[in-house]
Design an enzyme around this catalytic site. Structure first.
Site, PDB file in Angstrom:
ATOM      1  N   LYS A 176      34.516  44.487  32.040  1.00  0.00           N
ATOM      2  CA  LYS A 176      33.165  43.701  32.072  1.00  0.00           C
ATOM      3  C   LYS A 176      32.971  43.838  33.715  1.00  0.00           C
ATOM      4  O   LYS A 176      33.708  43.189  34.460  1.00  0.00           O
ATOM      5  CB  LYS A 176      33.884  42.355  31.903  1.00  0.00           C
ATOM      6  CG  LYS A 176      32.596  41.246  31.174  1.00  0.00           C
ATOM      7  CD  LYS A 176      31.644  41.122  32.136  1.00  0.00           C
ATOM      8  CE  LYS A 176      31.979  40.270  33.377  1.00  0.00           C
ATOM      9  NZ  LYS A 176      31.040  40.322  34.491  1.00  0.00           N
ATOM     10  N   GLU A 251      43.341  41.006  42.629  1.00  0.00           N
ATOM     11  CA  GLU A 251      43.068  41.563  43.794  1.00  0.00           C
ATOM     12  C   GLU A 251      41.620  40.461  44.301  1.00  0.00           C
ATOM     13  O   GLU A 251      40.598  40.784  43.915  1.00  0.00           O
ATOM     14  CB  GLU A 251      42.757  43.184  43.913  1.00  0.00           C
ATOM     15  CG  GLU A 251      43.016  43.876  45.305  1.00  0.00           C
ATOM     16  CD  GLU A 251      41.751  43.438  46.133  1.00  0.00           C
ATOM     17  OE1 GLU A 251      41.341  42.636  47.061  1.00  0.00           O
ATOM     18  OE2 GLU A 251      40.805  44.367  46.060  1.00  0.00           O
ATOM     19  N   CYS A 285      36.775  43.848  50.437  1.00  0.00           N
ATOM     20  CA  CYS A 285      37.897  43.091  50.495  1.00  0.00           C
ATOM     21  C   CYS A 285      38.552  43.192  51.739  1.00  0.00           C
ATOM     22  O   CYS A 285      39.071  42.286  52.051  1.00  0.00           O
ATOM     23  CB  CYS A 285      38.753  43.223  49.157  1.00  0.00           C
ATOM     24  SG  CYS A 285      39.051  44.896  48.846  1.00  0.00           S
ATOM     25  N   GLU A 383      36.366  33.538  53.981  1.00  0.00           N
ATOM     26  CA  GLU A 383      35.950  34.768  53.773  1.00  0.00           C
ATOM     27  C   GLU A 383      34.327  34.967  53.752  1.00  0.00           C
ATOM     28  O   GLU A 383      33.590  34.006  52.720  1.00  0.00           O
ATOM     29  CB  GLU A 383      36.455  35.319  52.409  1.00  0.00           C
ATOM     30  CG  GLU A 383      36.077  36.790  52.228  1.00  0.00           C
ATOM     31  CD  GLU A 383      36.629  37.776  51.063  1.00  0.00           C
ATOM     32  OE1 GLU A 383      36.435  36.819  49.669  1.00  0.00           O
ATOM     33  OE2 GLU A 383      37.101  38.618  50.902  1.00  0.00           O
TER      34      GLU A 383
HETATM   35  P1  NAI Z   1      33.543  36.237  41.130  1.00  0.00           P
HETATM   36  O1  NAI Z   1      35.085  36.356  41.405  1.00  0.00           O
HETATM   37  O2  NAI Z   1      32.899  35.029  40.588  1.00  0.00           O
HETATM   38  O3  NAI Z   1      33.278  37.698  40.181  1.00  0.00           O
HETATM   39  C1  NAI Z   1      33.966  38.670  39.957  1.00  0.00           C
HETATM   40  C2  NAI Z   1      34.057  39.133  38.580  1.00  0.00           C
HETATM   41  O4  NAI Z   1      34.674  38.348  37.670  1.00  0.00           O
HETATM   42  C3  NAI Z   1      32.637  39.384  37.844  1.00  0.00           C
HETATM   43  O5  NAI Z   1      32.796  40.423  36.990  1.00  0.00           O
HETATM   44  C4  NAI Z   1      32.369  38.041  37.138  1.00  0.00           C
HETATM   45  O6  NAI Z   1      31.424  38.113  36.253  1.00  0.00           O
HETATM   46  C5  NAI Z   1      33.841  37.778  36.887  1.00  0.00           C
HETATM   47  N1  NAI Z   1      34.010  36.497  36.491  1.00  0.00           N
HETATM   48  C6  NAI Z   1      33.497  35.271  36.703  1.00  0.00           C
HETATM   49  N2  NAI Z   1      33.895  34.247  36.280  1.00  0.00           N
HETATM   50  C7  NAI Z   1      34.807  34.502  35.277  1.00  0.00           C
HETATM   51  C8  NAI Z   1      35.815  33.815  34.096  1.00  0.00           C
HETATM   52  N3  NAI Z   1      35.704  32.573  34.439  1.00  0.00           N
HETATM   53  N4  NAI Z   1      36.285  34.697  33.504  1.00  0.00           N
HETATM   54  C9  NAI Z   1      36.342  35.902  33.487  1.00  0.00           C
HETATM   55  N5  NAI Z   1      35.672  36.741  34.479  1.00  0.00           N
HETATM   56  C10 NAI Z   1      34.784  36.198  35.090  1.00  0.00           C
HETATM   57  O7  NAI Z   1      32.798  36.625  42.498  1.00  0.00           O
HETATM   58  P2  NAI Z   1      31.353  36.444  43.017  1.00  0.00           P
HETATM   59  O8  NAI Z   1      30.945  35.225  42.422  1.00  0.00           O
HETATM   60  O9  NAI Z   1      30.617  37.705  42.564  1.00  0.00           O
HETATM   61  O10 NAI Z   1      31.466  36.405  44.597  1.00  0.00           O
HETATM   62  C11 NAI Z   1      31.943  35.227  45.316  1.00  0.00           C
HETATM   63  C12 NAI Z   1      32.882  35.684  46.512  1.00  0.00           C
HETATM   64  O11 NAI Z   1      34.068  36.330  45.978  1.00  0.00           O
HETATM   65  C13 NAI Z   1      32.144  36.628  47.463  1.00  0.00           C
HETATM   66  O12 NAI Z   1      31.190  36.032  48.354  1.00  0.00           O
HETATM   67  C14 NAI Z   1      33.406  36.911  48.096  1.00  0.00           C
HETATM   68  O13 NAI Z   1      33.867  36.129  48.972  1.00  0.00           O
HETATM   69  C15 NAI Z   1      34.474  36.925  47.261  1.00  0.00           C
HETATM   70  N6  NAI Z   1      34.634  38.469  46.388  1.00  0.00           N
HETATM   71  C16 NAI Z   1      35.767  39.335  46.776  1.00  0.00           C
HETATM   72  C17 NAI Z   1      35.814  40.390  46.213  1.00  0.00           C
HETATM   73  C18 NAI Z   1      36.911  41.550  46.428  1.00  0.00           C
HETATM   74  O14 NAI Z   1      36.694  42.636  46.859  1.00  0.00           O
HETATM   75  N7  NAI Z   1      38.158  40.895  46.589  1.00  0.00           N
HETATM   76  C19 NAI Z   1      34.814  41.067  45.288  1.00  0.00           C
HETATM   77  C20 NAI Z   1      33.707  40.274  44.841  1.00  0.00           C
HETATM   78  C21 NAI Z   1      33.532  38.990  45.796  1.00  0.00           C
END
Ligand code: NAI
Ligand code: MG
Length: 482
Positions: A176, A251, A285, A383
């Site tokens: 996903k 991660e 990240c 972050e």
């Molecule tokens: P997010 O954690 O909401 O999204 C990441 C993935 O998880 C996406 O594919 C999303 O559709 C999925 N997801 C969201 N809620 C879920 C759930 N309840 N169950 C299963 N899958 C779910 O991150 P978002 O909202 O895109 O970004 C928010 C913040 O997170 C960013 O500003 C950044 O600070 C951090 N982030 C860190 C990343 C990293 O590389 N560690 C990557 C992306 C975001």
């Protein structure tokens, strides 16, 4: 550039949602709709998990010879290399990454597949002969269907970092991708089909976290979840899968500290530290977002760092000269700008901090440098995930370490010094999963990628990925005494 609507990839074919629903894919450059994507829900997830689980049971992939798996993955890697310009353009379109400034070079996605193609075939198992009378050996077997949930910041590369090992070890996957980056991944379905991966071993369901991600991780036929994203989502996933005792690998980003010691090779340090926070508009990240500079060279560093930041030309990601594209979305733009506003009271915005002049459309943020904020300030602790560096002075090594380790996160640490003694001393005391000395993000895929504290749980890479994506068992039998 006209782009076809993105669709799920289930059981070897591209499909619309069973509900017929779609969502808009917005360009971060024009803020306009680029195309649409299938909006997956619990029914599409069920179809994908069934395809994956049926394929696993059929055994064409799960019981295939390691040499056959290697051949398929090597072919897929070659196809990734061939189609990289197209993948690169789709990423630029969906999330704004500049085509001329790849973070790890185009070959990293192909390397992810090649590495695990070889690893699964060549790595040995453990065997022991206890007291010369009990021979034991381990076996690593594929487990079943894994859920892979990936973010938008390096959509194709991070997907292959999960898919590569999950599939190489013989599992089926349902992937996903982020709702913010549903386009580039479509190429992978075509590539796997052409490379000869049996249908159903690899599936993608597009859509939102709550609508598609949550039912996927909760599905009883999914045996584990590899997730990259925010800590909040990781907590949500952990709670959803707890009743079913599924394995998870998380991660989760960071607020990684960069040590700049007075004896650092300054020109190289300044250029690389800038790349560490401005690459991909800071949406990495492992971004080195807290820069701790020894007091003797603080002014010298700041002057050079501001000058260096001006070289990060902001512009259209489709232009080869652009180094800094927009951030991914309106929400991310508002979040980053919110932190910059906060920095005006918690500290001082030394450079950048606005939209680039004349660029009124698109989620563009200038490379921004914040100073005079206390290490406990929110801009030093949270972050931001944008092209925003916070620079903090320190005097002694111990003071620097106290600042560096005063963090909820612990993903990466960076050390700039010409002294090996200092580098080893600091590396041993930095509370992070990964430490880079005098470089940024140099990878050896055999090493464990991951973080401590709220930066993650578990490690992936080399044998660590094997441990996560296989079931390790052992066999014991008595041997004839000598
Ligand atoms: P997010 O954690 O909401 O999204 C990441 C993935 O998880 C996406 O594919 C999303 O559709 C999925 N997801 C969201 N809620 C879920 C759930 N309840 N169950 C299963 N899958 C779910 O991150 P978002 O909202 O895109 O970004 C928010 C913040 O997170 C960013 O500003 C950044 O600070 C951090 N982030 C860190 C990343 C990293 O590389 N560690 C990557 C992306 C975001
Ligand atoms: Mg979210």
């Amino acid at each position: 550039m006209t782009v076809a609507p993105a669709r799920h990839f289930i059981g070897g074919e591209f499909r619309d949602s069973l509900s017929g629903q779609t969502f808009d894919v917005i360009s971060p450059v024009t803020e306009q709709v680029v195309t649409t994507a299938a909006r997956g829900d619990v029914d599409d997830v069920a179809a994908a998990v069934k395809a994956a689980t049926d394929a696993f049971a059929a055994g064409d992939w799960s019981r295939a010879k390691p040499s056959f798996r290697r051949q398929v993955l090597m072919k897929a890697a070659d196809l990734i290399d061939q189609r990289y310009p197209e993948i690169n353009r789709l990423e630029a379109l969906e999330m704004g990454h500049p085509i001329g400034a790849p973070v790890q070079g185009p070959s990293r996605s192909a390397w992810n597949l090649r590495f695990f193609a070889m690893e699964q075939e060549l790595a040995g198992n453990h065997s022991f002969n206890r007291d010369d009378n009990l021979l034991t050996y381990t076996m690593c077997d594929p487990v079943g269907t894994f859920a892979l949930i990936s973010p938008w910041n390096a959509p194709f590369m991070l997907s292959t970092w999960k898919l590569g090992p999950a599939i190489a070890y013989g599992n089926s996957v349902v992937h996903k991708p982020s709702e913010l980056s549903p386009l580039s991944i479509g190429v992978l379905g075509e590539i796997f089909a052409e490379a000869g991966l049996p249908a159903g071993a690899y599936n993608t369901v597009l859509g939102f976290g709550k609508e598609a991600g949550a039912p996927l991780v909760e599905h009883p036929d999914v045996i584990g979840v590899s997730f990259t994203g925010s800590p909040a989502t990781a907590r949500d996933i952990a709670a959803r899968v707890a009743p079913q005792l599924k394995r998870t690998s998380f991660e989760l980003g960071g607020k990684s500290a960069v040590f700049v010691f007075a004896d650092a090779d300054m020109p190289k340090c300044v250029a690389t530290v800038a790349a560490g926070i401005f690459s991909n508009s800071g949406q990495l990240c492992i971004a080195g977002s807290r820069i701790l500079v020894q007091r003797q060279v603080y002014d010298q560093f700041l002057e050079a760092f501001v000058a260096e930041s001006k070289k990060w030309v902001v512009g259209d990601p489709m232009e080869a000269s652009t180094r800094l594209g927009p951030v991914v979305s309106k929400a991310q733009y508002d979040k980053v700008m919110g932190y910059i506003e906060l920095a005006r009271t918690e500290g001082r915005v030394l450079s950048g901090g606005t939209r680039p002049p004349g660029m009124d459309t698109g989620y563009f943020v200038e490379p921004t440098i914040i100073v005079d904020a206390a290490p406990s300030a929110r801009v030093c602790q949270e972050e931001i995930f944008g092209p925003v560096a916070v620079v903090v002075p320190f005097d002694s090594v111990e003071e620097g370490l106290a600042i560096a380790n005063d963090s909820e996160y612990g993903l990466a640490g960076y050390i700039w010094t010409e002294s090996q003694t200092t580098a080893h001393y600091v590396a041993a005391r930095m509370q992070t999963g990964m430490i880079w000395v005098n470089c940024f993000f140099e990878r050896d895929l055999r090493q464990p990628f991951g973080g401590v504290k709220h930066s993650g749980l578990g490690r992936e890479g080399g044998g660590y990925s094997r441990e996560f994506f296989t079931e390790t068992r052992f066999v014991a039998f008595p041997t004839t005494p000598r």
